[in-house]
Each structure stands twice: as structure tokens, then as C-alpha cells.
Design an enzyme around this catalytic site. Structure first.
Site, mmCIF file in Angstrom:
data_model
loop_
_atom_site.group_PDB
_atom_site.id
_atom_site.type_symbol
_atom_site.label_atom_id
_atom_site.label_comp_id
_atom_site.label_asym_id
_atom_site.label_seq_id
_atom_site.Cartn_x
_atom_site.Cartn_y
_atom_site.Cartn_z
ATOM 1 N N TYR A 1 -2.913 3.985 -4.524
ATOM 2 C CA TYR A 1 -3.594 2.727 -4.807
ATOM 3 C C TYR A 1 -2.957 1.661 -3.928
ATOM 4 O O TYR A 1 -1.894 1.132 -4.243
ATOM 5 C CB TYR A 1 -3.460 2.391 -6.284
ATOM 6 C CG TYR A 1 -4.215 1.166 -6.756
ATOM 7 C CD1 TYR A 1 -5.102 0.468 -5.939
ATOM 8 C CD2 TYR A 1 -4.046 0.700 -8.053
ATOM 9 C CE1 TYR A 1 -5.785 -0.629 -6.384
ATOM 10 C CE2 TYR A 1 -4.730 -0.407 -8.523
ATOM 11 C CZ TYR A 1 -5.587 -1.068 -7.692
ATOM 12 O OH TYR A 1 -6.259 -2.177 -8.147
ATOM 13 N N LYS B 1 -7.100 4.797 -2.242
ATOM 14 C CA LYS B 1 -7.999 3.690 -2.583
ATOM 15 C C LYS B 1 -7.555 2.503 -1.742
ATOM 16 O O LYS B 1 -6.542 1.868 -2.019
ATOM 17 C CB LYS B 1 -7.901 3.396 -4.079
ATOM 18 C CG LYS B 1 -8.711 2.221 -4.596
ATOM 19 C CD LYS B 1 -8.477 2.111 -6.114
ATOM 20 C CE LYS B 1 -9.330 1.050 -6.780
ATOM 21 N NZ LYS B 1 -8.780 -0.311 -6.605
#
Length: 298
Positions: free
Chosen positions: A134, A162
């Protein structure tokens, strides 16, 4: 299909002022996502206030989601300040049936590239849960260099990333990251206003805040992009431009909390010290919802 392909829809986690999750409202939100047919559900992301919840409340949120999600994979936020805590949260997520853990390098002290490499490697190794990187520099204040992403993509158990919106051209960023990472490594993007474009140029996944609130239109964009129907994908994306404007003005998190309130799905507010949108913002959001084409605000 991999849980890191298509639309990964990230709902809020409704909770009271003490941080206790409203599991009834959460189930209602999850039901909307499974009924729409999203590819995965992103539980306990930033919009899902993972850093504001205790380990116990995260477990309650996961348990309630697992009861409702059926066969829809869960991508669960497992970030924590300490490596051992993040590993235990990832172990919890695995035990409760999560498909992937979403890990950000949250920290009080600035971290080096090597420290983040060791942190992610340890969580993946100790938990046995597939991990998605992330990259959220707006909150973590950490920048993943391309070399670090490349190294992590080759660590067993680290399966995707991501990304935030790239500073340069989307096509170039995707091409460069694809060429520098391991085969099969999933590349996706967040910040919704850039994601339709990312899908249209070949990204694997849209990590969608609006997808967790208005899943049908976001899934329609995703399916059009996957089918290479770029005209339809662009048409729908253009129709959502007023929503992207709200996200930029009030932040996506505050905006979706208010959308959910106006749709009658939950009265939850963001965790303090985050404040709800102001009265003028509430009126702006109501006007945008009224102005969306028929069926989009569902």
C-alpha cells in the site's frame, strides 16, 4: 480471478465515537458490494479507518464482513507501527479468511528503503498471508523507490501494489513498473479520478473508494475498460467528474461518509479528530448526487 484484479471496492467502517464498529451498518454496506458483483472488497483501508481501530474492533469488522461477503475475496488492511503488530494483524486476517493483506509503511519515525523492505518481508513471512504493498505517501510520508518495489515484488508472498497517482504519464509509470517487477505481480492504482484511465491503459486493479459506496457505476467502468470499450468507460468516467471534484475539494473519505449518510445507509461520522464536511459541503454533495445520471447514485 485474482483478488487483485478488476474493482476492489473499499467501504467505510462505520463506528461510534468510542471506535466500536457498527456491524449492522457494515453488513448493509457489504451487501451492496456483493450484490453489485465487485471483484473484491477492501476492508479496513484508509477509508475504512484501520489505524483508528483496536485489534479487537478490526477482528469484529472482519468477522461481520466475512459473514456477508460470500465468495467475494476480502483484501484487509493490516498496517501497524510495529512489525510484530502488523504480522499479528495479518495472521488475524488470514485466520478469518482474508485473501490478501494490504500493508502500508506507517511510522512515526522516518523509515529507510531497507527498513521498509525488512518490514514487508517479515510480515509476509511470519503471517503466511499474501501481501499487497500500500503506497500511500500522503499519509505515511514514505516514498517507494522503483528499486524497492522491484525487490519486494520478488519476495515470496508479496503479490501486488496499490499505487497512488503517478507524477508523470500513467502509461509510462505502468510500463516502467511492469518491466521492473516479477511476472504476475499485480499493479493497481488508487485515488479514484485516475483509476479509470489506469484501467484503460492496462492496470490490473482499481482500488476504489467510490466503488465501496456507489459500486454499480464503478464496476460498469471497470468492465468497459476490461472489454476495451474505451468510449463507454470514458463516458461513465466523465459523468462522475463532479464526484471527483468533490473528492479533491473535501477529500474522498469525508465525501463518501456524507454520501452514505445522504443515502440513508449509515449515520456514522469519521473518527475524531477528522471532522465531517461542513454544511456547505453537504449541500454541494447533495447537488452532485441529484445531478448524476439516473441510476448512478445507487
Amino acid at each position: 480471478m485474482s483478488p487483485l484484479k478488476g474493482l476492489s471496492a473499499f467501504p467505510i467502517t462505520p463506528a461510534d465515537a468510542a471506535g466500536r464498529v457498527d456491524t449492522v451498518a457494515q453488513r448493509r454496506l457489504i451487501d451492496r458490494l456483493t450484490a453489485a458483483g465487485v471483484d473484491s472488497i477492501g476492508l479496513l483501508g484508509s477509508t475504512g479507518i484501520y489505524m483508528y481501530l483496536t485489534r479487537e474492533e478490526r477482528r469484529r469488522a472482519m468477522e461481520a464482513a466475512q459473514e456477508q461477503c460470500g465468495k467475494t475475496p476480502l483484501v484487509v488492511g493490516v498496517g501497524a507501527l510495529r512489525t510484530g503488530d502488523a504480522a499479528r494483524l495479518a495472521q488475524d486476517a488470514k485466520a478469518m479468511g482474508a485473501a490478501v493483506g494490504l500493508l502500508s509503511p506507517v511510522s512515526y519515525a522516518p523509515l529507510s528503503q531497507d527498513e521498509v523492505f525488512e518490514h514487508f518481508s517479515a510480515v509476509a513471512r511470519e503471517s503466511g498471508l499474501p501481501i499487497c504493498i500500500y503506497d500511500n505517501p500522503g499519509t505515511t510520508h514514505f516514498t517507494f523507490m522503483p528499486e524497492l518495489v522491484s525487490r519486494l515484488s520478488r519476495v515470496p508472498g508479496i503479490v501486488g501494489i496499490k499505487n497512488p497517482p503517478p507524477e508523470g504519464e500513467m502509461v509510462r509509470h505502468l510500463r516502467d513498473q511492469r518491466s521492473g517487477t516479477a511476472d504476475g505481480f499485480s499493479i493497481g492504482y488508487s485515488d479514484d479520478w485516475c483509476c479509470p484511465t489506469a484501467l484503460m491503459v492496462g492496470a490490473d486493479c482499481w482500488y476504489g473508494v467510490l466503488g465501496g459506496t456507489l459500486p454499480k457505476v464503478c464496476l460498469a467502468i471497470t468492465r468497459a475498460a476490461q472489454a476495451e470499450d474505451l468510449v463507454e468507460a470514458q463516458r461513465l468516467d466523465t459523468a462522475l467528474a463532479p464526484v471527483w471534484g468533490l473528492f479533491r475539494k473535501y477529500t474522498s473519505q469525508r465525501t463518501v461518509y456524507e454520501i452514505i449518510r445522504q443515502l440513508g445507509l449509515s449515520d456514522a461520522e469519521p473518527p475524531r479528530p477528522i471532522l465531517p464536511v461542513c454544511e456547505a459541503g453537504k449541500q454541494d454533495i447533495a447537488a452532485v448526487l441529484r445531478g448524476l445520471p439516473a441510476g448512478m447514485a445507487k
